[in-house]
Motif scaffolding. Structure first.
Motif, PDB file in Angstrom:
ATOM      1  N   ARG A 105       0.825  -1.205   0.000  1.00  0.00           N
ATOM      2  CA  ARG A 105       0.000   0.000   0.000  1.00  0.00           C
ATOM      3  C   ARG A 105       0.859   1.253   0.000  1.00  0.00           C
ATOM      4  O   ARG A 105       0.537   2.249  -0.648  1.00  0.00           O
ATOM      5  CB  ARG A 105      -0.953  -0.042   1.194  1.00  0.00           C
ATOM      6  CG  ARG A 105      -2.052   0.986   1.156  1.00  0.00           C
ATOM      7  CD  ARG A 105      -3.235   0.563   2.011  1.00  0.00           C
ATOM      8  NE  ARG A 105      -4.068  -0.428   1.316  1.00  0.00           N
ATOM      9  CZ  ARG A 105      -4.983  -1.189   1.920  1.00  0.00           C
ATOM     10  NH1 ARG A 105      -5.179  -1.077   3.228  1.00  0.00           N
ATOM     11  NH2 ARG A 105      -5.690  -2.048   1.225  1.00  0.00           N
ATOM     12  N   ALA A 108       1.990   1.771  -3.477  1.00  0.00           N
ATOM     13  CA  ALA A 108       0.898   2.284  -4.318  1.00  0.00           C
ATOM     14  C   ALA A 108       0.707   3.778  -4.102  1.00  0.00           C
ATOM     15  O   ALA A 108       0.475   4.535  -5.064  1.00  0.00           O
ATOM     16  CB  ALA A 108      -0.386   1.527  -4.000  1.00  0.00           C
ATOM     17  N   ASN A 111       3.364   5.796  -5.855  1.00  0.00           N
ATOM     18  CA  ASN A 111       3.181   5.834  -7.311  1.00  0.00           C
ATOM     19  C   ASN A 111       1.874   6.489  -7.735  1.00  0.00           C
ATOM     20  O   ASN A 111       1.551   6.523  -8.924  1.00  0.00           O
ATOM     21  CB  ASN A 111       3.228   4.405  -7.869  1.00  0.00           C
ATOM     22  CG  ASN A 111       4.587   3.770  -7.698  1.00  0.00           C
ATOM     23  OD1 ASN A 111       5.608   4.444  -7.789  1.00  0.00           O
ATOM     24  ND2 ASN A 111       4.614   2.469  -7.428  1.00  0.00           N
ATOM     25  N   ARG A 112       1.134   7.013  -6.789  1.00  0.00           N
ATOM     26  CA  ARG A 112      -0.166   7.602  -7.093  1.00  0.00           C
ATOM     27  C   ARG A 112       0.009   8.903  -7.874  1.00  0.00           C
ATOM     28  O   ARG A 112       0.715   9.814  -7.426  1.00  0.00           O
ATOM     29  CB  ARG A 112      -0.905   7.868  -5.777  1.00  0.00           C
ATOM     30  CG  ARG A 112      -2.317   8.421  -5.922  1.00  0.00           C
ATOM     31  CD  ARG A 112      -2.962   8.469  -4.556  1.00  0.00           C
ATOM     32  NE  ARG A 112      -4.275   9.118  -4.588  1.00  0.00           N
ATOM     33  CZ  ARG A 112      -5.092   9.181  -3.532  1.00  0.00           C
ATOM     34  NH1 ARG A 112      -4.731   8.614  -2.385  1.00  0.00           N
ATOM     35  NH2 ARG A 112      -6.252   9.776  -3.621  1.00  0.00           N
ATOM     36  N   ASP A 200       4.457  -7.387  -3.371  1.00  0.00           N
ATOM     37  CA  ASP A 200       3.008  -7.205  -3.217  1.00  0.00           C
ATOM     38  C   ASP A 200       2.301  -8.520  -2.949  1.00  0.00           C
ATOM     39  O   ASP A 200       1.395  -8.596  -2.113  1.00  0.00           O
ATOM     40  CB  ASP A 200       2.423  -6.549  -4.474  1.00  0.00           C
ATOM     41  CG  ASP A 200       2.778  -5.076  -4.590  1.00  0.00           C
ATOM     42  OD1 ASP A 200       3.652  -4.618  -3.825  1.00  0.00           O
ATOM     43  OD2 ASP A 200       2.182  -4.383  -5.437  1.00  0.00           O
TER      44      ASP A 200
END
Length: 390
Positions: A105, A108, A111-112, A200
């Motif tokens: 998470r 993520a 990389n948002r 992941d």
């Protein structure tokens, strides 16, 4: 995904009891491990701003352990870096040993591409520098939480520190007066856990296994909901999660169970208690209806004139069933049951017992019952409550 052949067939009642034991409501809890044991057992305890009797993260251990001191609860969470706050089912307190499991998470978030708040140039580095030299600090101490009185109008430093929290560079190490206290992860997280080495797939495998053990038994949707995973993420790892496929009477969907939960039938004393609407036993509404035949909805965000059960109606657990609900309040040292729903006359003693224990816990010396959905049960409930508090 091909559904595997069930290794066990459970009745609805067997599944319900497995769930209750997994969530800490059957049998005497290990009081030596206390609040920290409850946190490790559940894997996630949701935070919420609403405080009626107490905040939800206080109500969750209370529901399982009884009248544990509220300061004891806070100390158990935050002292000695035992836990951290992060996005799981929602904003949750998590055992510190789960830090590596949320690497997927954090990646993520890093990389948002788009965020709701713009991050001014240079502010992120300044916040990290200030925490390194002065931390732990609140957002106010870092330069202010808001630019205006609007709740969404964050200051640059607030945007930066919240972004750093999601990235995993910063950790919330405590809530003080509901304000987050931030510190650098490199200082707050033990060295042996401070890494993002798990890929992941391994993160998801571990979280799915942990969710299944905390639930006892659950469907794909139940397991995904526990840490807010996607269904396809669960599908990808569930065969290697350690959970086993089962069928449950009346569920109508494939389910998976913790194999340890199937080895011995749940036995022991049932807790009688009020439940926070954010308790992990009932936070997934479709699951609550399936297991308990009980429809519950938090009405705090419903316009007052449209509420049916009240602002913060708390389900009442007794004998392994949900037997009613109470919308509580406090007036000085009086506990007020503003609105009560009872599952018939047999529920009166249990609801009175749950209210009396809650009153003692929050240091109330009196109690008052206002409205009951079945008016003729109001007086019996009030009398039983008076007798218990008396």
């Amino acid at each position: 995904m091909t559904t595997p052949r069930p290794l066990a067939d459970l009745s609805a009642d067997e599944a319900r009891r497995i769930v209750l034991r997994a969530q800490g409501f059957i049998g005497a809890p290990d009081r030596r491990s206390g609040v920290r044991g409850i946190l490790r057992h559940l894997g996630a305890i949701q935070l919420d701003t609403i405080s009626v009797l107490a905040r939800s993260h206080e109500l969750v251990p209370y529901a399982r352990l009884g009248a544990v001191g509220r300061r004891t609860v806070e100390n158990a969470y935050w002292q000695d870096t035992h836990s951290f706050e992060y996005w799981s089912h929602a904003a949750c307190i998590l055992p510190i040993e789960e830090w590596p499991h949320f690497a997927f998470r954090r990646r993520a978030y890093r990389n948002r591409p788009h965020w709701n708040h713009d991050l001014p140039d240079g502010v992120y580095d300044q916040v990290i520098k200030q925490l390194r030299s002065e931390g732990p600090l609140t957002a106010t101490e870092l330069g202010g939480a808001k630019k205006t009185n609007d709740w969404w109008d964050w200051s640059g430093s607030k945007v930066a520190v919240e972004r750093a929290l999601m990235y995993g560079e910063v950790v919330c190490v405590e809530r003080r007066g509901w304000k987050r206290i931030y510190d650098l992860a490199e200082r707050a997280v033990p060295d042996d856990l401070l890494h993002d080495e798990l890929d992941d797939t391994e993160c998801l495998r571990r979280l799915v296994g942990l969710a299944g053990r905390s639930l006892g038994v659950g469907t794909r949707a139940d397991i995904a909901d526990y840490h807010r995973l996607k269904g396809e993420q669960v599908d990808a790892v569930i065969a290697e999660s350690g959970l086993v496929p089962v069928s449950v009477e009346g569920w109508g969907k494939p389910a998976w169970a913790d194999p340890a939960a199937l080895e011995t039938p749940p036995r022991g004393r049932h807790r009688t208690t009020l439940l926070s609407p954010f308790d992990s036993l009932i936070w997934e509404r479709a699951r609550t209806e399936r297991i308990f035949g009980f429809t519950h909805r938090l009405e705090a965000y419903v316009p007052k004139q449209k509420r049916i059960h009240g602002y913060f109606a708390m389900p009442v657990l007794a004998g392994g069933r949900l037997v009613g609900r109470v919308d509580p309040a406090r007036e000085g040292r009086t506990l007020v049951a503003k609105q009560v729903t009872l599952d018939g006359p047999k529920a009166v003693p249990a609801v009175a017992q749950a209210l009396a224990e809650a009153a003692t816990w929050v240091d109330c010396t009196d109690a008052r019952v206002e409205r009951v959905d079945t008016p003729e049960l109001r007086e019996p409930l009030a009398q039983e409550l008076a007798r218990l508090i008396g």
